[in-house]
Design a protein around this motif. Sequence first.
Motif, PDB file in Angstrom:
ATOM      1  N   ALA A  46       0.818  -1.211   0.000  1.00 54.01           N
ATOM      2  CA  ALA A  46       0.000   0.000   0.000  1.00 54.01           C
ATOM      3  C   ALA A  46       0.850   1.258   0.000  1.00 54.01           C
ATOM      4  O   ALA A  46       0.401   2.326  -0.439  1.00 54.01           O
ATOM      5  CB  ALA A  46      -0.934  -0.007   1.209  1.00 54.01           C
ATOM      6  N   ALA A  47       2.093   1.163   0.484  1.00 57.38           N
ATOM      7  CA  ALA A  47       2.970   2.336   0.542  1.00 57.38           C
ATOM      8  C   ALA A  47       3.388   2.802  -0.847  1.00 57.38           C
ATOM      9  O   ALA A  47       3.900   3.919  -0.997  1.00 57.38           O
ATOM     10  CB  ALA A  47       4.212   2.011   1.368  1.00 57.38           C
ATOM     11  N   LEU A  48       3.177   1.970  -1.858  1.00 59.19           N
ATOM     12  CA  LEU A  48       3.575   2.322  -3.220  1.00 59.19           C
ATOM     13  C   LEU A  48       2.506   3.115  -3.960  1.00 59.19           C
ATOM     14  O   LEU A  48       2.783   3.694  -5.009  1.00 59.19           O
ATOM     15  CB  LEU A  48       3.898   1.054  -4.012  1.00 59.19           C
ATOM     16  CG  LEU A  48       5.003   0.153  -3.446  1.00 59.19           C
ATOM     17  CD1 LEU A  48       5.080  -1.136  -4.250  1.00 59.19           C
ATOM     18  CD2 LEU A  48       6.336   0.865  -3.452  1.00 59.19           C
ATOM     19  N   ASN A  49       1.305   3.139  -3.409  1.00 57.42           N
ATOM     20  CA  ASN A  49       0.181   3.750  -4.113  1.00 57.42           C
ATOM     21  C   ASN A  49      -0.069   5.171  -3.639  1.00 57.42           C
ATOM     22  O   ASN A  49      -0.013   5.467  -2.449  1.00 57.42           O
ATOM     23  CB  ASN A  49      -1.086   2.923  -3.903  1.00 57.42           C
ATOM     24  CG  ASN A  49      -0.958   1.520  -4.447  1.00 57.42           C
ATOM     25  OD1 ASN A  49      -0.335   1.307  -5.483  1.00 57.42           O
ATOM     26  ND2 ASN A  49      -1.544   0.556  -3.753  1.00 57.42           N
ATOM     27  N   GLY A  50      -0.372   6.041  -4.579  1.00 55.02           N
ATOM     28  CA  GLY A  50      -0.736   7.403  -4.241  1.00 55.02           C
ATOM     29  C   GLY A  50      -2.194   7.487  -3.830  1.00 55.02           C
ATOM     30  O   GLY A  50      -2.841   6.475  -3.551  1.00 55.02           O
ATOM     31  N   ASN A  51      -2.719   8.708  -3.821  1.00 56.51           N
ATOM     32  CA  ASN A  51      -4.078   8.917  -3.331  1.00 56.51           C
ATOM     33  C   ASN A  51      -5.141   8.357  -4.288  1.00 56.51           C
ATOM     34  O   ASN A  51      -6.213   7.952  -3.870  1.00 56.51           O
ATOM     35  CB  ASN A  51      -4.295  10.411  -3.108  1.00 56.51           C
ATOM     36  CG  ASN A  51      -5.401  10.693  -2.121  1.00 56.51           C
ATOM     37  OD1 ASN A  51      -5.670  11.834  -1.791  1.00 56.51           O
ATOM     38  ND2 ASN A  51      -6.084   9.663  -1.637  1.00 56.51           N
ATOM     39  N   TYR A  52      -4.844   8.350  -5.566  1.00 61.89           N
ATOM     40  CA  TYR A  52      -5.795   7.856  -6.558  1.00 61.89           C
ATOM     41  C   TYR A  52      -5.142   6.721  -7.330  1.00 61.89           C
ATOM     42  O   TYR A  52      -4.125   6.913  -8.003  1.00 61.89           O
ATOM     43  CB  TYR A  52      -6.200   8.977  -7.513  1.00 61.89           C
ATOM     44  CG  TYR A  52      -6.842  10.148  -6.820  1.00 61.89           C
ATOM     45  CD1 TYR A  52      -8.189  10.112  -6.470  1.00 61.89           C
ATOM     46  CD2 TYR A  52      -6.104  11.279  -6.495  1.00 61.89           C
ATOM     47  CE1 TYR A  52      -8.785  11.175  -5.818  1.00 61.89           C
ATOM     48  CE2 TYR A  52      -6.695  12.353  -5.844  1.00 61.89           C
ATOM     49  CZ  TYR A  52      -8.038  12.302  -5.508  1.00 61.89           C
ATOM     50  OH  TYR A  52      -8.620  13.348  -4.870  1.00 61.89           O
ATOM     51  N   PHE A  53      -5.701   5.525  -7.246  1.00 65.44           N
ATOM     52  CA  PHE A  53      -5.079   4.382  -7.902  1.00 65.44           C
ATOM     53  C   PHE A  53      -6.120   3.292  -8.104  1.00 65.44           C
ATOM     54  O   PHE A  53      -7.133   3.212  -7.407  1.00 65.44           O
ATOM     55  CB  PHE A  53      -3.912   3.841  -7.070  1.00 65.44           C
ATOM     56  CG  PHE A  53      -4.326   3.288  -5.726  1.00 65.44           C
ATOM     57  CD1 PHE A  53      -4.616   1.938  -5.572  1.00 65.44           C
ATOM     58  CD2 PHE A  53      -4.448   4.111  -4.622  1.00 65.44           C
ATOM     59  CE1 PHE A  53      -5.009   1.431  -4.345  1.00 65.44           C
ATOM     60  CE2 PHE A  53      -4.840   3.621  -3.393  1.00 65.44           C
ATOM     61  CZ  PHE A  53      -5.125   2.260  -3.243  1.00 65.44           C
ATOM     62  N   GLY A  54      -5.852   2.443  -9.086  1.00 68.09           N
ATOM     63  CA  GLY A  54      -6.649   1.243  -9.276  1.00 68.09           C
ATOM     64  C   GLY A  54      -5.926   0.060  -8.680  1.00 68.09           C
ATOM     65  O   GLY A  54      -4.708   0.113  -8.470  1.00 68.09           O
ATOM     66  N   PRO A  55      -6.628  -1.006  -8.375  1.00 73.30           N
ATOM     67  CA  PRO A  55      -5.966  -2.182  -7.785  1.00 73.30           C
ATOM     68  C   PRO A  55      -5.008  -2.825  -8.782  1.00 73.30           C
ATOM     69  O   PRO A  55      -5.424  -3.224  -9.878  1.00 73.30           O
ATOM     70  CB  PRO A  55      -7.134  -3.118  -7.437  1.00 73.30           C
ATOM     71  CG  PRO A  55      -8.251  -2.678  -8.333  1.00 73.30           C
ATOM     72  CD  PRO A  55      -8.082  -1.211  -8.521  1.00 73.30           C
ATOM     73  N   PRO A  56      -3.722  -2.904  -8.452  1.00 71.24           N
ATOM     74  CA  PRO A  56      -2.753  -3.502  -9.386  1.00 71.24           C
ATOM     75  C   PRO A  56      -2.912  -5.014  -9.474  1.00 71.24           C
ATOM     76  O   PRO A  56      -3.353  -5.662  -8.514  1.00 71.24           O
ATOM     77  CB  PRO A  56      -1.402  -3.119  -8.767  1.00 71.24           C
ATOM     78  CG  PRO A  56      -1.683  -2.953  -7.310  1.00 71.24           C
ATOM     79  CD  PRO A  56      -3.077  -2.406  -7.222  1.00 71.24           C
ATOM     80  N   CYS A  57      -2.558  -5.561 -10.624  1.00 69.33           N
ATOM     81  CA  CYS A  57      -2.602  -7.018 -10.798  1.00 69.33           C
ATOM     82  C   CYS A  57      -1.572  -7.702  -9.920  1.00 69.33           C
ATOM     83  O   CYS A  57      -1.812  -8.784  -9.383  1.00 69.33           O
ATOM     84  CB  CYS A  57      -2.355  -7.372 -12.261  1.00 69.33           C
ATOM     85  SG  CYS A  57      -3.586  -6.723 -13.404  1.00 69.33           S
ATOM     86  N   GLU A  58      -0.410  -7.065  -9.804  1.00 69.30           N
ATOM     87  CA  GLU A  58       0.649  -7.595  -8.944  1.00 69.30           C
ATOM     88  C   GLU A  58       1.513  -6.425  -8.494  1.00 69.30           C
ATOM     89  O   GLU A  58       1.614  -5.413  -9.168  1.00 69.30           O
ATOM     90  CB  GLU A  58       1.498  -8.630  -9.678  1.00 69.30           C
ATOM     91  CG  GLU A  58       2.226  -8.088 -10.902  1.00 69.30           C
ATOM     92  CD  GLU A  58       3.062  -9.133 -11.606  1.00 69.30           C
ATOM     93  OE1 GLU A  58       2.814 -10.334 -11.407  1.00 69.30           O
ATOM     94  OE2 GLU A  58       3.978  -8.749 -12.349  1.00 69.30           O
ATOM     95  N   THR A  59       2.136  -6.591  -7.345  1.00 65.42           N
ATOM     96  CA  THR A  59       2.960  -5.525  -6.783  1.00 65.42           C
ATOM     97  C   THR A  59       4.302  -6.090  -6.344  1.00 65.42           C
ATOM     98  O   THR A  59       4.359  -7.178  -5.751  1.00 65.42           O
ATOM     99  CB  THR A  59       2.256  -4.875  -5.576  1.00 65.42           C
ATOM    100  OG1 THR A  59       1.034  -4.288  -6.005  1.00 65.42           O
ATOM    101  CG2 THR A  59       3.127  -3.792  -4.956  1.00 65.42           C
ATOM    102  N   THR A  60       5.365  -5.353  -6.637  1.00 66.77           N
ATOM    103  CA  THR A  60       6.691  -5.702  -6.139  1.00 66.77           C
ATOM    104  C   THR A  60       7.091  -4.668  -5.109  1.00 66.77           C
ATOM    105  O   THR A  60       7.227  -3.482  -5.430  1.00 66.77           O
ATOM    106  CB  THR A  60       7.733  -5.712  -7.275  1.00 66.77           C
ATOM    107  OG1 THR A  60       7.319  -6.626  -8.294  1.00 66.77           O
ATOM    108  CG2 THR A  60       9.100  -6.137  -6.743  1.00 66.77           C
ATOM    109  N   THR A  61       7.239  -5.083  -3.871  1.00 66.38           N
ATOM    110  CA  THR A  61       7.646  -4.154  -2.823  1.00 66.38           C
ATOM    111  C   THR A  61       9.143  -3.895  -2.913  1.00 66.38           C
ATOM    112  O   THR A  61       9.879  -4.661  -3.544  1.00 66.38           O
ATOM    113  CB  THR A  61       7.315  -4.717  -1.432  1.00 66.38           C
ATOM    114  OG1 THR A  61       8.138  -5.866  -1.183  1.00 66.38           O
ATOM    115  CG2 THR A  61       5.845  -5.090  -1.313  1.00 66.38           C
ATOM    116  N   PRO A  62       9.631  -2.838  -2.290  1.00 69.01           N
ATOM    117  CA  PRO A  62      11.077  -2.585  -2.297  1.00 69.01           C
ATOM    118  C   PRO A  62      11.891  -3.761  -1.730  1.00 69.01           C
ATOM    119  O   PRO A  62      12.963  -4.079  -2.258  1.00 69.01           O
ATOM    120  CB  PRO A  62      11.207  -1.340  -1.419  1.00 69.01           C
ATOM    121  CG  PRO A  62       9.914  -0.613  -1.630  1.00 69.01           C
ATOM    122  CD  PRO A  62       8.882  -1.701  -1.717  1.00 69.01           C
TER     123      PRO A  62
END
Length: 392
Positions: A46-62
């Motif tokens: 969640a820390a990667l997303n700004g105030n306006y975003f759509g749900p990503p298919c996949e996320t890579t954290t730092p």
Amino acid sequence: MAHRDLALEAAQDGIVLLKNDAGALPLDRATVRSAAVIGPNANDPAALNGNYFGPPCETTTPLQGVQRYISSVRFLAGCDSPACGFAATGQAAALASSSDQVIMFMGLSQDQEKEGLDRTSLLLPGKQQSLITAVASAARRPVILVLLTGGPVDVTFAKNNPKIGAILWAGYPGQAGGLAVAKVLFGDHNPSGRLPVTWYPEEFTRIPMTDMRMRADPATGYPGRSYRFYQGNPVYKFGYGLSYSKFSRRLVAAAKPRRPNRNLLAGVIPKQAGDGGESYHVEEIGEEGCERLKFPATVEVHNHGPMDGKHSVLVFVRWPNATAGASRPARQLVGFSSQHVRAGEKARLTMEINPCEHLSRAREDGTKVIDRGSHFLKVGEEDDEWEISFDA
């Protein structure tokens, strides 16, 4: 697949290298046998997303991004959240002292800044600063600090701390943000981002948010707002950003504009400006005259190496001291562009300058004017300038 590539490209291009003392970055995988990843923003999608975003298919954290490069990685959040009301300082310092390299992922979250929620401080929240300082003191090598924030933060303490070797600002980089940051950290991407806003010091928050004056008022100590009028000492300037390569820029002499056509201004009478000097009213120059005043500005970019990379060119206009006044900005952005340049090679960028738009200013009464006399085009902080004279 294309959308994932685009997400990665956007995240990489937006990362800004703010500090890189003694070439702390990029990291060499061959010499980093173990790494400590510390920070509340290191493994929170969640820390990667700004105030306006759509749900990503996949996320890579730092954290996941760093783990792609180094097999021996230990992780500690260090804080209970980005608010950092509690910090595991002793545990974090111990981890730092037993690792080859420390990478800290700090910053803000939607709990500190979002639509309808304004910050009242520019400092990192809670105990983040004391945690970063303690970890840096305990680490074997200079620490790498990565900031995930939407707005600016006053990190003067980190900028001036020799135990913090590098600072990256990644914004809220989205689903591919963790991989993008890792690619920059380990040299698979040469950073080219520039700050889109001025990073003010904490003392700037003493000014009420409701005071929206742009121009400085020395009589009352008001420093002004934005890169155009701010007269204080920023933490980092608008447009600031480093690279792993050394770039130089110059305005190409063969393309320098000549004195604007006298015939275009012959029928326009300069008028006394209420804030000093004389100026031509853009409305009187007219649409056709403004069109004919346009000219190209060409900038040559030289990548001296050692890495290939994209370079962002920012072209500003400034006014000479002879026409300086409270209503005139110190400088004004009139064009920007970027170009990928291979190490050892040169490239040229051309931007169109429209004097009626780019070299004009709005007087305090709202009238759009071009000041009579000299104007100077500059490329970033370079000394190289073009002088353009407006005189009927």
